[in-house]
Structure formats: C-alpha cells, structure tokens
Design a protein around this motif. Structure first.
Motif, PDB file in Angstrom:
ATOM      1  N   VAL A 215       0.722  -1.055  -0.076  1.00 45.11           N
ATOM      2  CA  VAL A 215      -0.008   0.047   0.126  1.00 45.11           C
ATOM      3  C   VAL A 215       0.969   1.205   0.259  1.00 45.11           C
ATOM      4  N   LEU A 216       1.778   1.456   0.916  1.00 42.14           N
ATOM      5  CA  LEU A 216       2.848   2.400   1.016  1.00 42.14           C
ATOM      6  C   LEU A 216       3.572   2.666  -0.478  1.00 42.14           C
ATOM      7  N   HIS A 217       3.841   1.656  -1.099  1.00 43.48           N
ATOM      8  CA  HIS A 217       4.546   1.832  -2.484  1.00 43.48           C
ATOM      9  C   HIS A 217       3.565   2.470  -3.557  1.00 43.48           C
ATOM     10  N   ALA A 218       2.317   1.613  -3.771  1.00 45.10           N
ATOM     11  CA  ALA A 218       1.404   2.025  -4.473  1.00 45.10           C
ATOM     12  C   ALA A 218       0.949   3.631  -4.359  1.00 45.10           C
TER      13      ALA A 218
ATOM     14  N   MET B 226      -2.441  -5.038  -7.395  1.00 44.99           N
ATOM     15  CA  MET B 226      -1.929  -6.086  -6.699  1.00 44.99           C
ATOM     16  C   MET B 226      -2.248  -6.033  -5.031  1.00 44.99           C
ATOM     17  N   ALA B 227      -2.126  -4.761  -4.792  1.00 39.38           N
ATOM     18  CA  ALA B 227      -2.301  -4.491  -3.316  1.00 39.38           C
ATOM     19  C   ALA B 227      -3.816  -4.758  -2.944  1.00 39.38           C
ATOM     20  N   LYS B 228      -4.855  -4.318  -3.919  1.00 40.24           N
ATOM     21  CA  LYS B 228      -5.941  -4.715  -3.503  1.00 40.24           C
ATOM     22  C   LYS B 228      -6.263  -6.251  -3.616  1.00 40.24           C
ATOM     23  N   HIS B 229      -6.012  -6.781  -4.413  1.00 43.03           N
ATOM     24  CA  HIS B 229      -6.150  -8.388  -4.210  1.00 43.03           C
ATOM     25  C   HIS B 229      -5.280  -8.900  -3.119  1.00 43.03           C
ATOM     26  N   PHE B 230      -4.167  -8.561  -2.957  1.00 39.71           N
ATOM     27  CA  PHE B 230      -3.594  -9.098  -1.922  1.00 39.71           C
ATOM     28  C   PHE B 230      -4.052  -8.882  -0.457  1.00 39.71           C
TER      29      PHE B 230
ATOM     30  N   ILE C 222     -10.752 -10.372 -11.874  1.00 41.37           N
ATOM     31  CA  ILE C 222     -10.419  -9.127 -12.739  1.00 41.37           C
ATOM     32  C   ILE C 222      -9.135  -8.780 -12.451  1.00 41.37           C
ATOM     33  N   HIS C 223      -8.772  -8.417 -11.285  1.00 42.40           N
ATOM     34  CA  HIS C 223      -7.329  -7.809 -10.960  1.00 42.40           C
ATOM     35  C   HIS C 223      -6.354  -8.695 -11.400  1.00 42.40           C
ATOM     36  N   GLN C 224      -6.621  -9.989 -11.128  1.00 41.43           N
ATOM     37  CA  GLN C 224      -5.517 -10.945 -11.840  1.00 41.43           C
ATOM     38  C   GLN C 224      -5.143 -11.113 -13.160  1.00 41.43           C
ATOM     39  N   MET C 225      -6.281 -10.834 -13.919  1.00 38.18           N
ATOM     40  CA  MET C 225      -6.366 -10.844 -15.354  1.00 38.18           C
ATOM     41  C   MET C 225      -5.518  -9.625 -15.856  1.00 38.18           C
ATOM     42  N   ARG C 226      -5.921  -8.326 -15.081  1.00 36.12           N
ATOM     43  CA  ARG C 226      -5.055  -7.127 -15.454  1.00 36.12           C
ATOM     44  C   ARG C 226      -3.597  -7.284 -15.293  1.00 36.12           C
TER      45      ARG C 226
END
Length: 250
Positions: free
Chosen positions: A153-156, A172-176, A222-226
C-alpha cells in the motif's frame, strides 16, 4: 433519455445526487473506454426508481436496486466531458482501492492482536497456546502477510503521489490485502475456537465483512487478469517483467 437497471448501488438511499455512467457513443465498439459518459443526477429525480434495499450476509447496509426509466439528462449534466465516463471512474477507483486497503489493514491488525492476546491467555493441553508451534505458525504467517500488505500500500501510494502509472501496483495491493484480511481473521477465529465463531467477540462479524473485500471495487479474478496482461505486455516491450513488479531498484 436513459433507461437501465442497476442492482447493488452502495449508499443510494442516503445520497442527494448520483453519478450515472451511461453508454452514449454508438460509433465506439462496445466495451471500449470511450463509449460511456458520466452525468450528474440530482436526487430524487423522476425516472430514478429505488426499488429496494438489498440485504447481504451481514444485513441491510444501504445497497439498493435501482431501475432507471426514461430519465432525462442534458449536456449541462455531463461530468468530465463526453466519452470520458470510464476514464473518470478508473481515476477515482485507484486511490479508492487503497483507501479500502488501509481500512482492511487496520482490521487485520486488530485480528492479529486478538490472536496473540488469546494465545497468551488460553491454557490448553499442558501449556499456553502461544507456546504451541502450530499456533506460532498461524501468528507468524499473519505477521508476515500484514507486513507485506503495508509495504504494498505504501509503495502504490508513493507512485500515485509521484504521478506515475500505478494501475498494476494498486491491483496487486487490492487483491493481496483483501485476501490477507480473510486469511488473518480466519486464523484468529481458529485460535479463539468456539469463542471466535460466536458473536461474543467481533471476529465473526469482521469475517462476514471481510468476504466482501474480495469483490469490492473489482473481483479477485479481474485484478489477476489485468496484472497478468500488464506483466506479459511489460515483457514483450522490454524483455523483462521488472516494470510490472514494482520497478524497484533491487
């Protein structure tokens, strides 16, 4: 005039206005980013029909089913220019997804605190739970995941502040973080046993809310696809996936 049916709109009954995104461009292929336009709609409004509040697994929380029938709009209600509805939505959703992640990190941290407290105070089969390797692994896995969540989250957020392309990092952050929240709360419930399954602690209620995190603002898949698309594109363009994995100097 606009006609449509939207199921599950958060806070619709509390709102004094809505941002309605509708297809306006017939000469643009369906699904193309330039096909939709955003309109500002004052509420209540003739043609905007709040049918019901949809009840979820944790009760009625303001998510409505809306039927739009012959709703009149004018050019003066266009928000951000014609054909820019999708772009505006995505621009808002990037930072909003991180705001969700920040709240989920706080919940996960609360669950981890409760897990450790329970382990230090519950005596079972000759020793405290905190002294048992199986429980220690649950705590360790949760601590490592929470650390990863915070760094992602900090890096994003750093990339957003710098005006850089942040789409992959936010996805990546949202999914993880969403999945870590579910796992950490689940481990906390396991350490609490029947007490965690009951409503005597907040964990059961937290777990109900956590399940929503895996499809809010974009489902996991959806996030994994992107993420996969951007990783493949990065390699095709540069011969390396580095730019798709944070582009960090490591």
């Amino acid at each position: 005039m606009i006609n449509g049916h939207k199921w599950f709109i958060s806070n619709a009954r509390r709102a004094s206005f809505a941002i309605l995104i509708a297809r306006t461009e017939d000469d643009v292929p369906e699904g193309h980013r330039g096909a939709n336009t955003a309109f500002l709609i004052d509420l209540p409004q003739e043609g905007w029909n709040d049918v019901r509040e949809v009840e979820t697994m944790h009760g009625s929380t303001g998510h409505s089913e809306i039927v739009i029938k012959d709703l009149r709009v004018t050019d003066s209600q266009i928000l951000g220019g014609r054909g820019n509805g999708h772009r505006l939505g995505q621009y808002r959703l990037g930072p909003a997804r991180l705001a969700h992640c920040m709240r989920w990190i706080s919940q996960a941290e609360t669950a981890l605190d409760m897990m450790v407290d329970r382990a230090l105070n519950r005596h079972s089969h000759g020793s405290l739970l905190a002294e048992k390797q199986g429980v220690q692994w649950l705590i360790a896995d949760s601590a490592m995941e929470l650390y990863q969540c915070k760094l992602m989250v900090l890096h994003a957020a750093y990339k957003i502040d710098r005006g850089e392309d942040f789409r992959t990092e936010v996805s990546m952050a949202k999914h993880f973080v969403a999945n870590s929240l579910n796992r950490i709360i689940d481990r906390a419930i396991q350490v609490h046993g029947a007490l965690g399954y009951s409503t005597d602690t907040p964990l059961a209620h937290m777990f109900q809310h956590a399940r929503w995190a895996r499809f809010a603002d974009g489902a996991d898949e959806i996030h994994q696809m992107r993420i996969a698309e951007r990783t493949i594109a990065a390699y095709q363009a540069t011969g390396s996936t580095a730019s798709a994995t944070g582009d960090l100097p490591l």
